[in-house]
Design an enzyme around this catalytic site. Structure first.
Site, PDB file in Angstrom:
ATOM      1  N   TYR A 163       0.831  -1.211   0.000  1.00 23.21           N
ATOM      2  CA  TYR A 163       0.000   0.000   0.000  1.00 23.21           C
ATOM      3  C   TYR A 163       0.865   1.261   0.000  1.00 23.21           C
ATOM      4  O   TYR A 163       0.540   2.254  -0.648  1.00 23.21           O
ATOM      5  CB  TYR A 163      -0.947  -0.013   1.201  1.00 23.21           C
ATOM      6  CG  TYR A 163      -1.793   1.244   1.312  1.00 23.21           C
ATOM      7  CD1 TYR A 163      -2.676   1.601   0.296  1.00 23.21           C
ATOM      8  CD2 TYR A 163      -1.714   2.066   2.435  1.00 23.21           C
ATOM      9  CE1 TYR A 163      -3.455   2.744   0.386  1.00 23.21           C
ATOM     10  CE2 TYR A 163      -2.492   3.216   2.530  1.00 23.21           C
ATOM     11  CZ  TYR A 163      -3.362   3.552   1.507  1.00 23.21           C
ATOM     12  OH  TYR A 163      -4.121   4.690   1.607  1.00 23.21           O
ATOM     13  N   ARG A 170       1.063   6.591  -6.986  1.00 22.01           N
ATOM     14  CA  ARG A 170      -0.159   7.381  -7.220  1.00 22.01           C
ATOM     15  C   ARG A 170       0.136   8.874  -7.092  1.00 22.01           C
ATOM     16  O   ARG A 170      -0.221   9.668  -7.951  1.00 22.01           O
ATOM     17  CB  ARG A 170      -1.241   6.952  -6.232  1.00 22.01           C
ATOM     18  CG  ARG A 170      -2.466   7.865  -6.260  1.00 22.01           C
ATOM     19  CD  ARG A 170      -3.649   7.321  -5.493  1.00 22.01           C
ATOM     20  NE  ARG A 170      -3.406   7.066  -4.082  1.00 22.01           N
ATOM     21  CZ  ARG A 170      -4.359   6.673  -3.229  1.00 22.01           C
ATOM     22  NH1 ARG A 170      -5.586   6.478  -3.665  1.00 22.01           N
ATOM     23  NH2 ARG A 170      -4.064   6.453  -1.972  1.00 22.01           N
ATOM     24  N   TYR A 224      -1.391  13.166   5.771  1.00 19.97           N
ATOM     25  CA  TYR A 224      -0.914  12.189   6.755  1.00 19.97           C
ATOM     26  C   TYR A 224       0.602  12.328   6.938  1.00 19.97           C
ATOM     27  O   TYR A 224       1.333  12.519   5.959  1.00 19.97           O
ATOM     28  CB  TYR A 224      -1.193  10.752   6.279  1.00 19.97           C
ATOM     29  CG  TYR A 224      -2.601  10.235   6.436  1.00 19.97           C
ATOM     30  CD1 TYR A 224      -3.575  10.889   7.193  1.00 19.97           C
ATOM     31  CD2 TYR A 224      -2.961   9.032   5.820  1.00 19.97           C
ATOM     32  CE1 TYR A 224      -4.862  10.370   7.307  1.00 19.97           C
ATOM     33  CE2 TYR A 224      -4.237   8.509   5.937  1.00 19.97           C
ATOM     34  CZ  TYR A 224      -5.181   9.185   6.676  1.00 19.97           C
ATOM     35  OH  TYR A 224      -6.443   8.665   6.788  1.00 19.97           O
ATOM     36  N   GLU A 344     -13.747  -1.141   6.438  1.00 21.59           N
ATOM     37  CA  GLU A 344     -13.780   0.129   5.696  1.00 21.59           C
ATOM     38  C   GLU A 344     -15.160   0.223   5.061  1.00 21.59           C
ATOM     39  O   GLU A 344     -15.666  -0.754   4.504  1.00 21.59           O
ATOM     40  CB  GLU A 344     -12.672   0.147   4.630  1.00 21.59           C
ATOM     41  CG  GLU A 344     -12.656   1.422   3.766  1.00 21.59           C
ATOM     42  CD  GLU A 344     -11.458   1.478   2.803  1.00 21.59           C
ATOM     43  OE1 GLU A 344     -10.314   1.209   3.234  1.00 21.59           O
ATOM     44  OE2 GLU A 344     -11.673   1.788   1.608  1.00 21.59           O
TER      45      GLU A 344
HETATM   46  C1  3EB Z   1      -7.943   6.065   5.537  1.00 21.29           C
HETATM   47  O1  3EB Z   1      -8.826   6.870   5.809  1.00 21.29           O
HETATM   48  C2  3EB Z   1      -8.416   4.650   5.354  1.00 21.29           C
HETATM   49  O2  3EB Z   1      -5.675   5.214  -0.264  1.00 21.29           O
HETATM   50  O3  3EB Z   1      -7.297   5.612  -1.676  1.00 21.29           O
HETATM   51  C3  3EB Z   1      -9.721   4.829   2.587  1.00 21.29           C
HETATM   52  C4  3EB Z   1     -10.124   5.272   1.320  1.00 21.29           C
HETATM   53  C5  3EB Z   1      -8.392   4.539   2.827  1.00 21.29           C
HETATM   54  C6  3EB Z   1      -9.195   5.430   0.296  1.00 21.29           C
HETATM   55  C7  3EB Z   1      -6.881   5.335  -0.550  1.00 21.29           C
HETATM   56  C8  3EB Z   1      -7.468   4.704   1.786  1.00 21.29           C
HETATM   57  C9  3EB Z   1      -7.859   5.144   0.543  1.00 21.29           C
HETATM   58  O4  3EB Z   1      -6.752   6.365   5.435  1.00 21.29           O
HETATM   59  C10 3EB Z   1      -7.933   4.024   4.143  1.00 21.29           C
END
Ligand code: 3EB
Length: 350
Positions: A163, A170, A224, A344
């Site tokens: 990931y 990306r 993040y 999720e």
């Molecule tokens: C989060 O909020 C949970 O990497 O496209 C949710 C929706 C999440 C999309 C993405 C990741 C993604 O971080 C994970």
């Protein structure tokens, strides 16, 4: 009157989705209906016709196959043309484009410096570069919604979780296509783990951008900190699009995260409640920023991804307390992008 920046012409085609359970063998005939943009099935096994051919327009996502035997359909009111572009298969109408891409994941030399990029970084960058090139070429710059299926998403290679590799590729593609300066260009998304196989991405695009919505309870994913990987994830918490008569709300995959931290590790019921509290916060934020009639949790259709499918009764009990039994809820087994997340939930209204 000049149209608002995010509005399509008032005679814009409409966009419909549904979660349907086709009778045995009926999937191919569903794929021939008028105005079909795409059908997605999450079941394993044969979806074709007698001659063994997989009908055009059906996308099969390589999940474990545990989950509701539903497929997801996207349709429009306008005539649809089918095409391919590089590795992308797409269908488009005057106002919308639905596309998908499946890229084999392999250790390939990337770029022109002879550097070997980790395989998921490579695949993500190539997939997103192709998507943006297609959207630019055909004039559908508004990437409304995107779904990402990353093989063995929590697996590690080249010293980095798949990931996290995916997030580097990306983000690099967004940067290369100059899509990061405006936060309005960042789509709503879901990211799940698939079983071994290609990276699969499917998406919906339109002539104009949606309005990106963030969640006040959460740091924007694109902010993040580095403890979650070298590059942050590139998605918004939701996107709201005004199509004239119709308005659509796409809520991203939503998990038990407050700020940037996972909450309730090991407790799937509490994670489900926190995810729904996050969705409620995104709905409230949408009602604040979008000019439309206010949404509530009962207006949404849901897809719920469970890391352990045996958690289904626990999660269903939590959602049944919060949402009307009339709301469509579609349960699937899939790995989640953070190893400590058990569930999720994504949602759509419109
Ligand atoms: C989060 O909020 C949970 O990497 O496209 C949710 C929706 C999440 C999309 C993405 C990741 C993604 O971080 C994970």
């Amino acid at each position: 009157m000049t149209p608002r920046a995010n509005a399509l012409p008032t005679d814009a085609g409409e966009l419909y989705y549904s979660y349907a359970r086709p009778a045995d063998g009926a999937l191919p005939s569903l794929s021939r209906q008028k105005g079909l943009l795409g059908i997605i099935t999450f079941q394993t096994g044969f979806v074709g016709e007698g001659d063994g051919a997989k009908p055009e327009g059906i996308l099969q996502i390589p999940l474990s196959g545990r989950g509701d035997d539903l497929c997801e359909l996207w349709k429009t009111t306008q005539p649809v043309l089918a095409g391919t572009f590089g590795d992308i298969t797409y269908r488009c109408s005057r106002d919308f484009l639905f596309g998908s891409i499946a890229l084999a994941v392999a250790d390939l030399p990337a770029g022109n410096h002879g550097l070997i990029h980790p395989p998921l970084q490579n695949a993500a960058e190539l997939a997103y570069q192709q998507i943006f090139s297609l959207l630019d070429r055909h004039g559908y710059p508004g990437l409304l919604r995107i779904w990402n299926f990353v093989p063995d998403i929590n697996g590690v290679s080249h010293g980095l979780e798949h990931y996290r590799q995916f997030n580097i590729g990306r983000q690099d593609a967004f940067l290369a296509h100059n899509r990061l300066p405006s936060r309005q260009n960042i789509p709503a998304a879901s990211a799940l783990g698939s079983v071994d196989g290609p990276l699969v991405v499917y998406f919906l695009a339109a002539r104009r951008n949606s309005v990106a919505v963030e969640n006040p309870r959460q740091i924007s994913a694109y902010h993040y900190p580095q403890e979650y990987g070298p590059s942050s994830p590139t998605f918004s918490r939701a996107g709201w699009v005004d199509l004239g008569q119709q308005k659509i709300l796409f809520i991203s995959g939503t998990a038990s995260i407050i700020g940037h931290q996972t909450r309730h590790g090991g407790n799937v019921a509490a994670q489900a409640r926190e995810s729904m509290a996050n969705i409620a916060a995104v709905v409230a934020e949408t009602n604040r920023v979008a000019a439309g009639s206010p949404y509530d949790l009962n207006d949404l259709s849901y897809k719920v991804y469970l890391r352990q499918f045996t958690d289904l009764p626990i999660v269903r009990a939590e959602l049944d307390r919060l949402v009307t039994p009339k709301a469509p809820i579609f349960y699937l087994q899939a790995d989640i992008c953070r190893a400590d997340l058990l569930v999720e939930i994504e949602a759509t209204a419109g």
